[in-house]
Write a protein that holds these residues in place. Structure first.
Motif, PDB file in Angstrom:
ATOM      1  N   GLY A 150       0.809  -1.213   0.000  1.00 33.12           N
ATOM      2  CA  GLY A 150       0.000   0.000   0.000  1.00 33.12           C
ATOM      3  C   GLY A 150       0.840   1.259   0.000  1.00 33.12           C
ATOM      4  N   GLY A 151       0.159   2.378  -0.222  1.00 33.08           N
ATOM      5  CA  GLY A 151       0.840   3.660  -0.281  1.00 33.08           C
ATOM      6  C   GLY A 151       1.606   3.972   1.003  1.00 33.08           C
ATOM      7  N   THR A 152       1.057   3.527   2.108  1.00 29.40           N
ATOM      8  CA  THR A 152       1.729   3.787   3.384  1.00 29.40           C
ATOM      9  C   THR A 152       3.119   3.169   3.365  1.00 29.40           C
ATOM     10  OG1 THR A 152      -0.418   3.723   4.463  1.00 29.40           O
ATOM     11  CG2 THR A 152       1.512   3.494   5.877  1.00 29.40           C
ATOM     12  N   VAL A 277       7.951  11.677  -3.536  1.00 28.63           N
ATOM     13  CA  VAL A 277       6.638  12.211  -3.909  1.00 28.63           C
ATOM     14  C   VAL A 277       5.563  11.169  -3.623  1.00 28.63           C
ATOM     15  CG1 VAL A 277       5.184  13.085  -5.761  1.00 28.63           C
ATOM     16  CG2 VAL A 277       7.581  13.723  -5.684  1.00 28.63           C
ATOM     17  N   ASP A 278       4.606  11.563  -2.809  1.00 26.99           N
ATOM     18  CA  ASP A 278       3.458  10.697  -2.552  1.00 26.99           C
ATOM     19  C   ASP A 278       2.424  10.992  -3.648  1.00 26.99           C
ATOM     20  OD1 ASP A 278       1.233   9.378  -1.741  1.00 26.99           O
ATOM     21  OD2 ASP A 278       1.132  10.258   0.261  1.00 26.99           O
ATOM     22  N   ALA A 279       2.494  10.179  -4.715  1.00 27.18           N
ATOM     23  CA  ALA A 279       1.549  10.344  -5.823  1.00 27.18           C
ATOM     24  C   ALA A 279       0.539   9.200  -5.794  1.00 27.18           C
ATOM     25  CB  ALA A 279       2.295  10.382  -7.149  1.00 27.18           C
ATOM     26  N   LEU A 326       3.063   5.239  -5.846  1.00 29.92           N
ATOM     27  CA  LEU A 326       2.027   5.222  -6.875  1.00 29.92           C
ATOM     28  C   LEU A 326       1.064   4.079  -6.539  1.00 29.92           C
ATOM     29  CD1 LEU A 326       3.284   4.934 -10.546  1.00 29.92           C
ATOM     30  CD2 LEU A 326       1.330   3.682  -9.708  1.00 29.92           C
ATOM     31  N   ASP A 327      -0.161   4.406  -6.248  1.00 36.68           N
ATOM     32  CA  ASP A 327      -1.147   3.355  -5.932  1.00 36.68           C
ATOM     33  C   ASP A 327      -1.946   3.012  -7.175  1.00 36.68           C
ATOM     34  OD1 ASP A 327      -0.433   3.130  -3.297  1.00 36.68           O
ATOM     35  OD2 ASP A 327      -2.315   3.897  -2.475  1.00 36.68           O
ATOM     36  N   PHE A 328      -1.658   1.868  -7.741  1.00 40.84           N
ATOM     37  CA  PHE A 328      -2.455   1.468  -8.906  1.00 40.84           C
ATOM     38  C   PHE A 328      -3.870   1.082  -8.477  1.00 40.84           C
ATOM     39  CE2 PHE A 328      -3.653  -0.664 -12.797  1.00 40.84           C
ATOM     40  CZ  PHE A 328      -3.040   0.134 -13.740  1.00 40.84           C
ATOM     41  N   HIS A 329      -4.012   0.713  -7.203  1.00 35.43           N
ATOM     42  CA  HIS A 329      -5.356   0.336  -6.738  1.00 35.43           C
ATOM     43  C   HIS A 329      -6.244   1.559  -6.498  1.00 35.43           C
ATOM     44  CE1 HIS A 329      -2.895  -0.011  -2.823  1.00 35.43           C
ATOM     45  NE2 HIS A 329      -3.605   1.076  -2.674  1.00 35.43           N
ATOM     46  N   LYS A 330      -5.738   2.746  -6.763  1.00 39.79           N
ATOM     47  CA  LYS A 330      -6.618   3.914  -6.708  1.00 39.79           C
ATOM     48  C   LYS A 330      -6.989   4.303  -8.147  1.00 39.79           C
ATOM     49  CE  LYS A 330      -5.424   5.312  -2.105  1.00 39.79           C
ATOM     50  NZ  LYS A 330      -4.492   6.110  -1.296  1.00 39.79           N
ATOM     51  N   MET A 331      -6.347   5.337  -8.719  1.00 38.34           N
ATOM     52  CA  MET A 331      -6.821   5.754 -10.053  1.00 38.34           C
ATOM     53  C   MET A 331      -6.489   4.767 -11.172  1.00 38.34           C
ATOM     54  SD  MET A 331      -6.917   9.875 -10.211  1.00 38.34           S
ATOM     55  CE  MET A 331      -7.677  10.082 -11.791  1.00 38.34           C
TER      56      MET A 331
HETATM   57  C1  PLP Z   1      -4.474   6.452  -0.016  1.00 35.82           C
HETATM   58  C2  PLP Z   1      -3.292   7.299   0.193  1.00 35.82           C
HETATM   59  C3  PLP Z   1      -2.165   6.828   0.863  1.00 35.82           C
HETATM   60  C4  PLP Z   1      -2.160   5.499   1.543  1.00 35.82           C
HETATM   61  O1  PLP Z   1      -2.169   4.493   0.611  1.00 35.82           O
HETATM   62  P1  PLP Z   1      -2.744   3.048   0.957  1.00 35.82           P
HETATM   63  O2  PLP Z   1      -2.533   2.315  -0.313  1.00 35.82           O
HETATM   64  O3  PLP Z   1      -4.166   3.254   1.327  1.00 35.82           O
HETATM   65  O4  PLP Z   1      -1.897   2.540   2.101  1.00 35.82           O
HETATM   66  C5  PLP Z   1      -1.062   7.634   0.922  1.00 35.82           C
HETATM   67  N1  PLP Z   1      -1.067   8.856   0.380  1.00 35.82           N
HETATM   68  C6  PLP Z   1      -2.136   9.362  -0.247  1.00 35.82           C
HETATM   69  C7  PLP Z   1      -2.073  10.739  -0.838  1.00 35.82           C
HETATM   70  C8  PLP Z   1      -3.294   8.598  -0.351  1.00 35.82           C
HETATM   71  O5  PLP Z   1      -4.391   9.107  -0.937  1.00 35.82           O
END
Ligand code: PLP
Length: 532
Positions: A150-152, A277-279, A326-331
């Motif tokens: 995950g993004g965390t 960068v938290d993208a 980069l979270d592919f599980h989001k956008m």
């Molecule tokens: C969702 C999110 C995270 C955390 O990512 P997870 O995959 O939910 O652990 C981190 N930064 C931003 C900007 C997010 O929107």
């Protein structure tokens, strides 16, 4: 052992019976089709009361239908977010190319810790990471990375590299009294707090730099904070810029941050902090980097083109980052977990690396490419690489451009509709993304003027409280009267991340993630605001 009995049950659970497996799969699909006729939300109420009272395990071996029955009520009781009325947050339905990838992955169940366990699946990870790196860093030379849960965790990798850069040997010796600090914007995601706590920096040493009204980190405030920290004898390990804040889609000026951290560190004669960068949310905007706005092959609305141009200039500055989440599980509308951590220069991974001596059971590991030598995790699922490559190539660049531009188009449309209501005020006009945050006040009020007074600090604390309370109260009123079959589901944030005069701003929030949401849903949303 009774071998006949043993062999019978092994056959049931370890030999693939395609008719049985596809039959059960079809039953799940049928349940999903039935769900389409129901309003979004929960189809079955929760039962936490006795969830711990009967944790029974069946006594005798059953079959795959027993496996189905063990989970079916929970499957049925879970919303897949397929309805176009879901506008709550940065999550949406997963795409079916991703499902194909995920199924392929689950059938083999590779373990990405090392390529002796996963053979070509590690190779797929390298491909997926490189494809994403080329997209976000735009013509990078030597990127590398891994998929995390995950993004965390991806943000944790970035922070940890920063710590090792400025406090060499922390992996072995601990922080040993070093006075380390990290920096993020006040609109950044709470995972930065989690990370600061878990890596031993301490949340008290994570500094939140205020944002401007566009939800971007204020560069003057960043420069001041860096100076103050350095003068106070602190060592800044990392600056985490946000590319698309979770609520309002604020985008930090990565190029501006790069200049400031390089110059300030040079002036103080200290190592430059890691620029991570938290993208997690915003990376998908990079699909539009090369979109030719003059040709406008997708026939985007003229008034959306300035938004796309703004996106393009933001996206181009990502190449100045050291690493990215980069979270592919989001956008990407992929399956969980598909988060990628990518470094712009592969040599930076040396800050995380272990020797083969420290990982004895991976003694065959190849230091040139084996993730086991630097990942936080040991066993790692391969869902990320499979979902990403299946989605990227199934949908194709033009498909991704359509999906991304459509989200921008709908967010833009909602902003325009709200701007016409004098008792509403859009709070993120300046941001270019899939999310809209706004105020709804009682009819007759002039929201624009009231917000300006709020922003300029001209309201008394009582008045400020009265208006923000009203925003919340009206939100709750709509929640009570909405028709779940027709009205979009929104969410409410208590703090969009911009704090004029130190005050948090609550807001109504809508995020356009579902590709099936259309203008009709937005029109009806605006009607429902007019009706509260
Ligand atoms: C969702 C999110 C995270 C955390 O990512 P997870 O995959 O939910 O652990 C981190 N930064 C931003 C900007 C997010 O929107």
């Amino acid at each position: 052992m009774d071998r006949a009995r043993y062999d019978g049950f092994v056959k049931t659970f370890f030999e693939c019976d395609p008719v049985m497996v596809t039959g059960i799969f079809e039953e799940f699909l049928a349940a999903m089709r039935a769900e389409e006729f129901l309003p979004p939300g929960s189809t079955m109420s929760q039962n936490y009361d006795t969830a711990r009272a009967n944790p029974e395990i069946h006594v005798l071996p059953g079959n795959l239908r027993d496996a189905r029955d063990a989970v079916f009520p929970f499957f049925w009781g879970t919303d897949g977010w397929y309805s176009p009325l879901h506008l709550e947050n940065v999550r949406g339905p997963a795409n079916y190319a991703s499902l194909i990838g995920a199924i392929a992955c689950l059938l083999k169940n590779p373990n990405l810790c090392t390529d002796t366990y996963s053979q070509r699946s590690n190779e797929l990870e390298v491909k997926a990471i490189t494809a994403l790196a080329n997209l976000v860093f735009y013509r990078t030379e030597d990127p590398w990375g891994v998929f995390t849960i995950g993004g965390t965790l991806s943000n944790l990798y970035g922070a940890k590299i920063g710590v090792e850069k400025v406090a060499p040997g922390a992996m072995q010796d601990g922080l040993a009294g070093a006075r380390l600090a990290g920096i993020v914007s006040a609109a950044g995601h709470y995972s930065s707090q989690t990370v600061a706590g878990w890596i031993g920096l301490g949340t008290g040493n994570l500094h939140a730099v205020p944002t401007d009204a566009s939800l971007a980190m204020r560069l003057d405030a960043l420069a001041d904070r860096l100076d103050t920290l350095y003068r106070g004898g602190h060592t800044v390990a990392y600056v985490t810029a946000t590319f698309g804040t979770t609520d309002a889609f604020g985008i930090d000026d990565v190029a501006g941050i790069r200049t400031i951290i390089d110059e300030t560190a040079a002036r103080h004669g200290v190592p430059v902090p890691q620029l991570h960068v938290d993208a997690a949310v915003g990376w998908a905007l990079c699909f539009l980097t090369e979109y030719d706005c003059d040709r406008n092959a997708l026939s985007l609305n003229e008034d959306l083109l300035p938004v796309v141009r703004r996106v393009q200039s933001h996206a181009l500055s990502l190449r100045l980052a050291d690493s990215i989440t980069l979270d592919f599980h989001k956008m990407g509308r992929g399956h969980y977990p598909s988060s990628a951590f990518i470094v712009n220069r592969r040599s930076d991974l040396k800050y995380l690396s272990r020797s083969v001596v420290e990982t004895p059971y991976f003694s065959e590991a190849d230091g040139r490419r084996d993730p086991a030598l630097f990942t936080l995790e040991c066993s790692r699922p391969a869902l990320g690489p499979y979902c990403v490559m299946a989605s990227l190539n199934g949908i194709g660049l033009t498909g991704w451009q359509m999906l991304t531009a459509r989200a921008l188009e709908l967010a833009h449309y909602l902003k325009q509709r709200l701007a016409r209501l004098e008792y509403c005020r859009v709070l993120n006009h300046e941001t270019s993304g899939a999310g809209v945050v706004w105020w709804v006040l009682a009819k007759g009020r002039r929201a624009r003027e009231i917000f300006e007074d709020f922003e300029q600090g001209r309201l008394s604390p009582e008045d400020a409280h009265r208006y923000t309370h009203e925003v919340r109260r009206l939100y709750e009123k709509r929640e009570k009267v909405l028709d779940p079959r027709l009205d979009a589901r929104l969410s409410f944030t208590t703090d969009i991340g911009y704090h004029p005069h130190g005050r948090a701003i609550p807001a109504w929030k809508a995020v356009f993630f579902n590709p099936k949401t259309d203008e009709g849903v937005v029109d009806r949303l605006v009607d429902s605001i007019e009706a509260v």
